[in-house]
Design an enzyme around this catalytic site. Structure first.
Site, PDB file in Angstrom:
ATOM      1  CD1 TRP A  45      37.962  38.036  37.311  1.00 37.58           C
ATOM      2  CD2 TRP A  45      37.090  35.989  37.182  1.00 37.58           C
ATOM      3  NE1 TRP A  45      38.438  37.303  38.367  1.00 37.58           N
ATOM      4  CE2 TRP A  45      37.919  36.048  38.308  1.00 37.58           C
ATOM      5  CE3 TRP A  45      36.428  34.790  36.895  1.00 37.58           C
ATOM      6  CZ2 TRP A  45      38.117  34.955  39.160  1.00 37.58           C
ATOM      7  CZ3 TRP A  45      36.619  33.708  37.737  1.00 37.58           C
ATOM      8  CH2 TRP A  45      37.451  33.806  38.848  1.00 37.58           C
ATOM      9  CG  HIS A  46      35.442  32.591  33.970  1.00 39.38           C
ATOM     10  ND1 HIS A  46      34.370  33.376  34.295  1.00 39.38           N
ATOM     11  CD2 HIS A  46      35.431  31.579  34.865  1.00 39.38           C
ATOM     12  CE1 HIS A  46      33.742  32.854  35.330  1.00 39.38           C
ATOM     13  NE2 HIS A  46      34.366  31.771  35.710  1.00 39.38           N
ATOM     14  N   GLY A  47      38.867  34.494  31.397  1.00 37.53           N
ATOM     15  CA  GLY A  47      40.009  34.303  30.511  1.00 37.53           C
ATOM     16  C   GLY A  47      40.063  35.337  29.418  1.00 37.53           C
ATOM     17  N   GLY A  73      32.005  39.156  33.735  1.00 36.05           N
ATOM     18  CA  GLY A  73      32.231  37.873  34.409  1.00 36.05           C
ATOM     19  C   GLY A  73      32.867  36.869  33.462  1.00 36.05           C
ATOM     20  CG  PHE A  87      39.558  30.475  34.781  1.00 32.06           C
ATOM     21  CD1 PHE A  87      39.814  30.572  33.420  1.00 32.06           C
ATOM     22  CD2 PHE A  87      38.824  29.404  35.236  1.00 32.06           C
ATOM     23  CE1 PHE A  87      39.320  29.624  32.544  1.00 32.06           C
ATOM     24  CE2 PHE A  87      38.323  28.454  34.350  1.00 32.06           C
ATOM     25  CZ  PHE A  87      38.571  28.564  33.004  1.00 32.06           C
TER      26      PHE A  87
END
Lengths: 403, 492
Positions: free
Chosen positions: B334-336, B331, B492
């Site tokens: 996934w954001h960056g 997770g 993102f």
């Protein structure tokens, strides 16, 4: 539910009307000609500055109908230095299109815009800074909303009618008119009237170097590679604009503005002096080539950056009653310097006699000239050991930061 | 095209709405779906026509892979499914993570592989997840392929295309199929419903605009300079550190939940309900509770398509904790494409492990105010790492929070604004106590699924006082929107 939506729209329109009526009645940016404040409290020739100055200046240039003798373009060094209403310039029709924080990429766009949308222009005086060659070819935030970037001028009017800044500045304008004073920055024909006392008094002590860190952008210390990477792009962009101006029979004077000794010392201690000098040589060569381009306009270049009497001026301590004559702080020369530069460009008698001020750039880049400058800087260093120590500390800090 | 930009508010949106309501009169579902699809494609093409082509190709590929999976049986079905997932992930990895992996490889092996400098297509993380969920559900026999136009609109629907909420196909595709059908059956009822949708949609959209333009963007200007200089400052003082931490905590929530409100409001203007994305996350009394309230559609996706397929809590506590940790790290990633995001995800994984261990071992419920403060501090510390450009900057600011670097440590070009700390604290308290957007409009079913009743009753209704508030909100947004910035979650 339909009536609810209509009520929301009606309330929004009523709020817009109230804000617009207030902003128009103050007309803080002198854009609409609807100012209701008596001229003795807020003269029509003055306006407040704004972060949307690029937007306003594009509108003002498009509004000028009479031919301009000189259009001043460049960074804040231009905006603060050339006062179209100074006794020296008042006999000519001039406009100061200097923009805070701009660099030659933006200025190139301003030049093209002025040629395409403004009045007939005889001469453009353009300041080019060494530091701007470290910055990528991009524009500042409000540039995109200005006519310089091709945005319709109507949007500019709307921005200055219905923006928080317009509302806030209108309130400032009303308060300042009622209290009988003006806010620190107001301008006439694009010139920034900078209250000298604000620069040399108050909380900021301009004689102390650490306080001046914000005048020394990190990027200057953060890598020569960046300068090298961007050099060709900057020069090609400059060439394109010069060719455009020449083709439109506009005379161009490129000026390297006076640089205060403290700033030259930053270059010296920061190891940037050889780069600064090679930049001048490259620029000189580029401008010689540009002068040979087809077209009716002339291209000249003058170097006002070598050490002279004015760049050696000392700054008074904070809260003292003393004022500087030439520089507001280490970065921005004042209007007296602007007058002297114009006098040199137009071959007129200068307000203060200063031999060697404004050498043609081609001659200024000779090695013996650089050697003369180094000697003058060494003398200054000997006379200002405390400042030199502060600059050394500052540069060391910036080097750590750059890593 | 930002939702807050004049071109969207005064050009794109009115035209699309007008066209939608004109077409609604014909009662033809396909016309409405195609109209919204064309508008959505224009919306994306405004940013990049080239990436629109990529997105169309990806959409078509997913549709036909889904169709093939549905028809196939046995190993072929599985292979097609794996190929579909790999294709989507390959796109995401190339555009989002390629440079990160090359950079990491260069650092580890001292190789000097050139970076690709790939431009990230807007919203790729969001629409990739939606398509993966679609393929996974078809593979698991939980869904069937439907009309191509509905699937295309599911992928492109402009209110949630760029930054979510991450919608599930089963939530929106049935709604797309119903568009305009009400009009064909009962014109009068349909009109009443359309006006209600417009009023509710407009209200939620305005709330989102105010959150973004009036709160988040105004706070941002006192926050970003601190993070910008932190990487080359040896220390940040106590005041600036808290200004950075609290300011960003508030900015991020108002920015992202503002975007989600705008998306939900915009969809409602077109008679579509989206799922809620936030449920007063800063009112959470535990970190588990926080993740039930923050970016709910992402949490749901990670639970359904990562945590549960990994085994969830089915194979004992140890395996459960491993699964939880893996899900949170993923997770975060996934954001960056950066180590700060990995560390942030790991930190939240650790938070969750501690929370579950506490529940299992201590079996003591902390008093609510204490639980709230501990949770909030944990979240705030996490946001510092999430926002910081690098781990050094995060460490400098986190050290500043402890006061170890002094109360004041002036930094050039950075304004110390203690009043912002007070404002942020007040806003955090407001976020915890006052009802959220969904709760305020609860009577009109603003989102899919139930909305919990608020502790403090504040109900929106189509009354004059709310109309006046709406008018003031509209002018406030207009006045401030000239200097608005991109939504944080666009990156993102």
């Amino acid at each position: 539910m339909r009536s609810y939506i209509l009520k929301v729209l009606a309330c929004a329109l009523a709020a817009i009307f109230v804000v617009a009526a207030f902003v128009l009645s103050i007309d803080a940016f002198a854009l609409f000609g609807t100012r209701l404040i008596p001229a003795q409290r807020f003269p029509d020739s003055l306006r407040m500055t704004t972060s949307g100055d690029r937007v306003i200046k594009a509108i003002e240039i498009a509004r000028i109908k009479e031919p301009l003798d000189i259009l001043f373009v460049g960074s804040s060094r231009v905006a603060f230095a050339f006062d179209p209403r100074s006794s020296f310039l008042a006999i000519m029709r001039t406009y100061n299109a200097g923009l805070n924080g701009s660099h030659s990429y933006e200025t190139g766009k301003v030049v093209r815009y002025a040629i395409d949308h403004g009045p007939k222009i005889h001469r453009i005086v353009w300041n080019i800074d060494f530091e701007e060659f470290f910055r990528p070819l991009s524009v500042e935030a409000d540039f995109a909303q200005s006519g310089f970037a091709g945005t319709p001028l109507a949007l500019g009017y709307l921005r200055h009618l219905l923006s928080y800044e317009a509302l806030r500045k209108s309130a400032d304008g009303a308060v300042s008119a009622l209290s009988g004073g003006f806010f620190p920055y107001v301008d006439v024909d694009g010139f920034y009237i900078h209250r000298r006392s604000d620069a040399t008094r108050g909380t900021l002590d301009y004689s102390l170097m650490p306080r001046l860190r914000n005048f020394y952008p990190h990027y200057v210390f953060s890598g020569r590679t960046r300068y090298t990477d961007l050099l060709d792009a900057h020069l090609s962009d400059l060439d394109a604009t010069l060719a455009y101006a020449k083709a439109h029979r506009v005379d161009l004077d490129i000026v390297l503005m006076p640089v205060h000794a403290t700033r030259l010392e930053v270059y010296q201690i920061g190891g940037l002096m050889p780069l600064f000098e090679s930049w001048k040589q490259l620029l000189a060569q580029n401008l010689v080539d540009a002068a040979k381009l087809p077209g009716g306009g002339s291209v000249r270049a003058f170097d006002f950056s070598p050490i002279t009497l004015l760049s050696l001026e000392d700054f008074p301590r904070a809260n003292s009653d003393e004022h500087t004559r030439f520089f507001f702080e280490t970065l921005h020369p004042g209007p007296m310097v602007g007058d002297m530069i114009v006098a040199r460009l137009l071959d007129r008698r200068m307000p203060i006699d200063m031999p060697g001020f404004g050498t043609p750039l081609e001659q200024a880049v000779a090695p013996e000239r650089f050697a003369e400058d180094h000697a003058k800087l060494r003398s200054w260093e000997e006379a200002h050991p405390e400042l030199v120590a502060q600059i050394e500390a500052l540069v060391a800090q910036e080097r750590v930061a750059a890593k | 095209m930002l939702f807050t930009s004049p071109v969207f508010l005064f050009g794109f949106l009115p035209v699309v709405l007008l066209g939608f309501h004109v077409l609604r009169h014909f009662g033809r579902n396909i016309l409405l779906v195609l109209w919204l699809l064309a508008a959505s494609m224009l919306f994306y093409a405004w940013w990049s026509p080239y990436f629109l082509v990529l997105l169309i190709a990806s959409m078509l590929a997913n549709y036909y892979v889904g169709y093939a999976i549905q028809r196939a049986e046995g190993p072929t079905r599985k292979m097609l499914f794996i190929a579909g997932i790999c294709g989507n992930l390959a796109l995401l990895v190339y555009f989002k993570y390629a440079d990160f992996f090359i950079d990491t490889l260069n650092n580890v092996t001292r190789a000097e592989l050139p970076l690709l400098h790939v431009i990230l297509p807007l919203g790729i993380s969001f629409f990739t997840f939606q398509k993966i969920a679609y393929l996974a559900d078809i593979h698991a026999h939980h869904a069937r392929t439907r009309r191509l136009a509905d699937f295309a609109l599911f992928v492109f629907f402009f209110p949630q295309l760029i930054a979510g909420p991450i919608v599930h196909h089963s939530e929106v595709m049935p709604q797309f199929r119903l568009l305009g059908r009400e009009e064909a059956h009962d014109r009068q009822k349909s009109r009443v419903l359309a006006w209600e949708n417009s009023a509710v949609g407009l209200t939620i959209f305005l709330m989102g605009l105010v959150k973004k333009v009036v709160i988040a963007d105004q706070i941002a200007r006192y926050v970003w300079p601190i993070y910008a200089v932190a990487s080359h400052e040896p220390a940040v003082g106590f005041v600036l550190a808290w200004q950075a931490a609290l300011g960003y905590t508030v900015q991020l929530y108002f920015d992202f939940s503002g975007y989600s409100d705008m998306a939900i409001g915009l969809a409602r203007l077109f008679c579509i309900r989206l799922p809620a994305n936030f449920n007063s996350p800063y009112a959470a009394l535990s970190i588990v509770d926080f993740w039930r309230r923050w970016h709910m559609t992402l949490s749901r996706f990670l639970r359904d398509y990562v945590y549960i397929p990994l085994g969830g809590n089915r194979n004992g506590p140890a395996r459960r904790y491993v699964n939880l940790m893996a899900t949170m790290i993923l997770g975060g990633f996934w954001h960056g494409a950066g180590w700060t995001f990995v560390v942030w995800g790991t930190l939240h994984g650790i938070y969750l492990l501690i929370a579950h261990a506490w529940e299992a071992v201590a079996r003591v419920r902390l008093p609510a105010p204490l639980a709230w403060i501990i949770t909030l501090f944990a979240v705030i510390a996490g946001w510092v790492i999430f926002r910081a450009p690098d781990l050094h900057s995060a460490a400098v600011i986190l050290a500043g929070l402890t006061g170890a670097q002094g109360l004041h440590h002036p930094i050039a070009n950075v304004v110390e604004a203690p009043v912002l700390i007070l404002i942020s604290l007040a806003l955090l308290a407001a976020c915890a106590i006052l009802p959220n957007t969904q709760q305020i409009t609860r009577a009109y079913r603003p989102v899919l699924g139930p909305v919990a009743a608020p502790n403090i009753s504040l109900q929106w209704s189509p009354a004059m006082r709310f109309a006046a508030l709406g008018g003031v909100a509209a002018i406030a947004v207009m006045l401030l929107s000239w200097e608005t910035s991109e939504f944080l979650y666009f990156q993102f």
